[in-house]
Design a protein around this motif. Sequence first.
Motif, PDB file in Angstrom:
ATOM      1  N   ALA A 223      57.275   9.674  46.639  1.00  0.00           N
ATOM      2  CA  ALA A 223      58.666  10.102  46.840  1.00  0.00           C
ATOM      3  C   ALA A 223      59.333  10.420  45.499  1.00  0.00           C
ATOM      4  N   VAL A 224      59.038   9.617  44.486  1.00  0.00           N
ATOM      5  CA  VAL A 224      59.612   9.858  43.158  1.00  0.00           C
ATOM      6  C   VAL A 224      59.066  11.161  42.576  1.00  0.00           C
ATOM      7  N   LEU A 225      57.771  11.389  42.702  1.00  0.00           N
ATOM      8  CA  LEU A 225      57.167  12.606  42.159  1.00  0.00           C
ATOM      9  C   LEU A 225      57.677  13.847  42.884  1.00  0.00           C
ATOM     10  N   GLU A 226      57.859  13.741  44.187  1.00  0.00           N
ATOM     11  CA  GLU A 226      58.396  14.870  44.950  1.00  0.00           C
ATOM     12  C   GLU A 226      59.802  15.215  44.479  1.00  0.00           C
ATOM     13  N   GLU A 227      60.608  14.197  44.262  1.00  0.00           N
ATOM     14  CA  GLU A 227      61.978  14.437  43.792  1.00  0.00           C
ATOM     15  C   GLU A 227      61.976  15.059  42.402  1.00  0.00           C
ATOM     16  N   ALA A 228      61.140  14.538  41.512  1.00  0.00           N
ATOM     17  CA  ALA A 228      61.084  15.067  40.147  1.00  0.00           C
ATOM     18  C   ALA A 228      60.603  16.509  40.129  1.00  0.00           C
ATOM     19  N   ALA A 229      59.612  16.825  40.949  1.00  0.00           N
ATOM     20  CA  ALA A 229      59.115  18.199  41.015  1.00  0.00           C
ATOM     21  C   ALA A 229      60.194  19.146  41.519  1.00  0.00           C
ATOM     22  N   GLU A 230      60.949  18.696  42.518  1.00  0.00           N
ATOM     23  CA  GLU A 230      62.021  19.540  43.057  1.00  0.00           C
ATOM     24  C   GLU A 230      63.114  19.775  42.021  1.00  0.00           C
ATOM     25  N   LEU A 231      63.498  18.719  41.314  1.00  0.00           N
ATOM     26  CA  LEU A 231      64.574  18.840  40.327  1.00  0.00           C
ATOM     27  C   LEU A 231      64.189  19.739  39.161  1.00  0.00           C
ATOM     28  N   THR A 232      62.897  19.779  38.816  1.00  0.00           N
ATOM     29  CA  THR A 232      62.437  20.599  37.689  1.00  0.00           C
ATOM     30  C   THR A 232      61.903  21.954  38.124  1.00  0.00           C
ATOM     31  N   GLU A 233      62.002  22.244  39.434  1.00  0.00           N
ATOM     32  CA  GLU A 233      61.492  23.492  39.995  1.00  0.00           C
ATOM     33  C   GLU A 233      60.003  23.663  39.677  1.00  0.00           C
ATOM     34  N   SER A 234      59.275  22.553  39.789  1.00  0.00           N
ATOM     35  CA  SER A 234      57.836  22.551  39.531  1.00  0.00           C
ATOM     36  C   SER A 234      57.075  22.582  40.854  1.00  0.00           C
ATOM     37  N   SER A 235      55.848  23.088  40.809  1.00  0.00           N
ATOM     38  CA  SER A 235      54.986  23.029  41.982  1.00  0.00           C
ATOM     39  C   SER A 235      54.345  21.644  42.053  1.00  0.00           C
ATOM     40  N   LEU A 236      54.005  21.191  43.260  1.00  0.00           N
ATOM     41  CA  LEU A 236      53.409  19.872  43.439  1.00  0.00           C
ATOM     42  C   LEU A 236      52.190  19.987  44.344  1.00  0.00           C
ATOM     43  N   ALA A 237      51.037  19.535  43.835  1.00  0.00           N
ATOM     44  CA  ALA A 237      49.799  19.528  44.617  1.00  0.00           C
ATOM     45  C   ALA A 237      49.326  18.092  44.725  1.00  0.00           C
ATOM     46  N   VAL A 238      49.174  17.611  45.967  1.00  0.00           N
ATOM     47  CA  VAL A 238      48.849  16.209  46.220  1.00  0.00           C
ATOM     48  C   VAL A 238      47.443  16.097  46.798  1.00  0.00           C
ATOM     49  N   GLU A 239      46.654  15.157  46.244  1.00  0.00           N
ATOM     50  CA  GLU A 239      45.320  14.896  46.769  1.00  0.00           C
ATOM     51  C   GLU A 239      45.401  14.490  48.240  1.00  0.00           C
ATOM     52  N   GLY A 240      44.492  15.020  49.037  1.00  0.00           N
ATOM     53  CA  GLY A 240      44.501  14.768  50.476  1.00  0.00           C
ATOM     54  C   GLY A 240      45.179  15.865  51.249  1.00  0.00           C
ATOM     55  N   ASP A 241      45.968  16.684  50.550  1.00  0.00           N
ATOM     56  CA  ASP A 241      46.664  17.816  51.162  1.00  0.00           C
ATOM     57  C   ASP A 241      46.226  19.110  50.479  1.00  0.00           C
TER      58      ASP A 241
END
Length: 458
Positions: A223-241
């Motif tokens: 949840a913290v990483l998702e929020e940080a990625a959104e705030l910095t306009e970064s892409s997020l790739a998560v293992e398992g997805d």
Amino acid sequence: MTDADDYDDAEARDAADAVYEALIARVGEGSPRPRLAPTRRAVELLGDPHRAAPVIHITGTNGKTSTSRMIEAMLRASGLRTGLLTSPHLERFTERIRIDGEPISDEAVARNWDEILPFIAIVDAELEGAGEESLTFFEVLTVLAFACFADAPVDVVVLEVGMGGEWDSTNVADGQVAVFTPIDLDHQARLGSTITEIARTKSGIIKPTSAVITAKQPDAALAVLEEAAELTESSLAVEGDAFDVLESRVAVGGQLVSVRGLAGEYRDVPLPLFGRHQAENAAVAIAAVEAFIGGGAVRLADEVVEGGLATVTSPGRMQAIAADPVVIVDAAHNPHGAAALVAALDEYFDFDEVVVVLGVLGDKDATGIVDVLARANATFIVTRPDSDRARDVQELAALVAARVGADRVEVVERLDDALDEARAWAAETPKRAVVVTGSVVLVGEAMAIAADRGWGRA
């Protein structure tokens, strides 16, 4: 100091050792300062060497060094000249700074030290004038590494965080790719008492519009990483997805792994490391390299993945340092790492009996480590790492005895004596083994003893 260009090999080694002595005279890396300004000031005076090459930045609780080494190996296999900074070292500090896969030469360390020292002195003086502490061990080491990478020069820097992320001195660099290995409880006194707090500190390496690659995480950390990625306009790739380990099969000398990456699949890739956790580290590393080289949209060449991972090593992590009897070292120094060790012993080896040579530092969760190791159905020899921070052996032995029984625990203060006793026991019967764990310091000492005594590798 003598001009580094004039050093012979012996003089260069002495000069590099003198650099390390100067570093350890500073505040140790076990006591980092939550600040970036002094490191930023030092690299500014040096002409911003931290901006000389793009950066892949790695943090997490466990698996950082192994994942960093996998990323570096694949980048090198792709034809790029690499710089790699990892922590801590096992035997010599030059292991931490690697150029094109090799520890930096003593000459290069000494020469770059001579060049940065006047600027380090300026920053120290400024800090003293402001009533603050001088640059710490890790702050100066980070500056030295950036100077060495710029001097080499390298095409890309793989940068492992020392502790945390947000205020870690490596964070003066802006990572094009931010990589997160599994986040768990560790260094609570410095990073926070909950996974959410620790993840928030680590998420500080995410820079605007970067690519974020993360291993599977507890919900609170994700949840913290998702929020940080959104705030910095970064892409997020998560293992398992976005990517995943498809299969891991035991093989001679390690395993064969199949991975679904961001841009394609990689089947039956030899990985000469033990443990399912290393297969997952490999998946994270592949995704990180895909994100860096092709923006996550271009499949890597098979020779890059296979050629890189086939040559990767992870010293001190499930590493056999002797045979007949087998001695394995593993730098598990928290419960998460201990769990990976126990799982790997069960899955990848066929020992009938194991003796664990255990030493832990005082700032680590000894209770949690022992709780996990007790599952291995081993006997224990409790010893002491060569560190002022080492946990009292009698106290540690009592923790172990409370979980496995006093009859399965022995105290041997000196590691060399503990190893002699453990190896003698293991040699009595086939399919016995020695496992040295609980501290990076302890593992480094064991490796040095094995090398000095010529035990050889399994």
